[in-house]
Motif scaffolding. Structure first.
Motif, PDB file in Angstrom:
ATOM      1  N   MET A   1       0.863  -1.179   0.000  1.00 58.67           N
ATOM      2  CA  MET A   1       0.000   0.000   0.000  1.00 58.67           C
ATOM      3  C   MET A   1       0.902   1.233   0.000  1.00 58.67           C
ATOM      4  O   MET A   1       1.805   1.341   0.810  1.00 58.67           O
ATOM      5  N   GLU A   2       0.629   2.146  -0.917  1.00 58.67           N
ATOM      6  CA  GLU A   2       1.344   3.410  -0.971  1.00 58.67           C
ATOM      7  C   GLU A   2       0.365   4.547  -0.682  1.00 58.67           C
ATOM      8  O   GLU A   2      -0.799   4.466  -1.055  1.00 58.67           O
ATOM      9  N   THR A   3       0.866   5.593  -0.035  1.00 57.02           N
ATOM     10  CA  THR A   3       0.043   6.757   0.280  1.00 57.02           C
ATOM     11  C   THR A   3       0.660   7.991  -0.366  1.00 57.02           C
ATOM     12  O   THR A   3       1.867   8.186  -0.313  1.00 57.02           O
ATOM     13  N   GLU A  22      -4.644   6.463  -1.230  1.00 58.38           N
ATOM     14  CA  GLU A  22      -3.992   5.211  -0.855  1.00 58.38           C
ATOM     15  C   GLU A  22      -4.192   4.222  -1.996  1.00 58.38           C
ATOM     16  O   GLU A  22      -5.329   4.023  -2.444  1.00 58.38           O
ATOM     17  N   ILE A  23      -3.099   3.628  -2.449  1.00 59.96           N
ATOM     18  CA  ILE A  23      -3.169   2.702  -3.580  1.00 59.96           C
ATOM     19  C   ILE A  23      -2.543   1.371  -3.201  1.00 59.96           C
ATOM     20  O   ILE A  23      -1.416   1.314  -2.727  1.00 59.96           O
ATOM     21  N   GLY A  26      -1.212  -4.114  -6.241  1.00 65.85           N
ATOM     22  CA  GLY A  26      -1.412  -5.543  -6.480  1.00 65.85           C
ATOM     23  C   GLY A  26      -2.865  -5.967  -6.427  1.00 65.85           C
ATOM     24  O   GLY A  26      -3.316  -6.789  -7.220  1.00 65.85           O
ATOM     25  N   GLU A  27      -3.605  -5.405  -5.485  1.00 67.49           N
ATOM     26  CA  GLU A  27      -5.027  -5.754  -5.325  1.00 67.49           C
ATOM     27  C   GLU A  27      -5.943  -4.873  -6.174  1.00 67.49           C
ATOM     28  O   GLU A  27      -7.155  -5.073  -6.176  1.00 67.49           O
ATOM     29  N   LYS A  28      -5.364  -3.873  -6.834  1.00 71.41           N
ATOM     30  CA  LYS A  28      -6.131  -2.922  -7.641  1.00 71.41           C
ATOM     31  C   LYS A  28      -7.220  -2.238  -6.814  1.00 71.41           C
ATOM     32  O   LYS A  28      -8.376  -2.162  -7.194  1.00 71.41           O
ATOM     33  N   GLU A  29      -6.782  -1.727  -5.648  1.00 74.24           N
ATOM     34  CA  GLU A  29      -7.687  -1.013  -4.758  1.00 74.24           C
ATOM     35  C   GLU A  29      -7.137   0.378  -4.505  1.00 74.24           C
ATOM     36  O   GLU A  29      -5.928   0.567  -4.380  1.00 74.24           O
ATOM     37  N   VAL A  30      -8.042   1.345  -4.420  1.00 78.54           N
ATOM     38  CA  VAL A  30      -7.640   2.724  -4.158  1.00 78.54           C
ATOM     39  C   VAL A  30      -8.690   3.375  -3.269  1.00 78.54           C
ATOM     40  O   VAL A  30      -9.881   3.043  -3.349  1.00 78.54           O
ATOM     41  N   ASN A  31      -8.234   4.267  -2.389  1.00 81.03           N
ATOM     42  CA  ASN A  31      -9.134   5.018  -1.533  1.00 81.03           C
ATOM     43  C   ASN A  31      -8.730   6.485  -1.578  1.00 81.03           C
ATOM     44  O   ASN A  31      -7.551   6.813  -1.479  1.00 81.03           O
ATOM     45  N   VAL A  32      -9.734   7.357  -1.723  1.00 76.96           N
ATOM     46  CA  VAL A  32      -9.522   8.802  -1.715  1.00 76.96           C
ATOM     47  C   VAL A  32     -10.022   9.319  -0.373  1.00 76.96           C
ATOM     48  O   VAL A  32     -11.141   9.009   0.045  1.00 76.96           O
TER      49      VAL A  32
END
Length: 108
Positions: A1-3, A22-23, A26-32
């Protein structure tokens, strides 16, 4: 996870906001995350996330600010930071709104 963190004046917003992204590549998930957003909602998951390795990501969000749908597209710079553009769907007059968004990497 990168921020990643930065500031931008998103289409439909009244002012510039602090944005945290936050990205999980590998899981193709992102949060704004946006503390200044109205209505007490501060987090939005990315929908229809597409990654291209760990260098490029595209996704959409709904409801930032309320009633707006945005498409986000970011690419990694040589320093590890990301730079992108946010595209808001056309407003009532049919005008497409965009804004550039530079974000600095804060942690992995």
């Amino acid at each position: 996870m990168e921020t990643f963190r930065g500031k931008a004046h998103l289409p439909g917003a009244d002012e510039e906001w602090n944005i945290e992204l936050e990205i999980d590549w590998g899981e193709k998930e992102v949060n704004v995350h946006i503390d200044e957003a109205p209505d007490g909602v501060a987090d939005w998951p990315g929908l229809v996330v597409q990654t291209f390795g760990m260098e490029e990501i595209a996704f959409r969000t709904k409801g930032i600010p309320p009633l707006f749908t945005h498409w986000w597209h970011f690419v990694r710079s040589g320093s590890g930071d990301i730079w992108g553009i946010v595209l808001g769907l056309p407003d009532a007059r049919g005008i497409w709104r965009t804004c550039p968004v530079p974000l600095q990497k804060t942690k992995e």
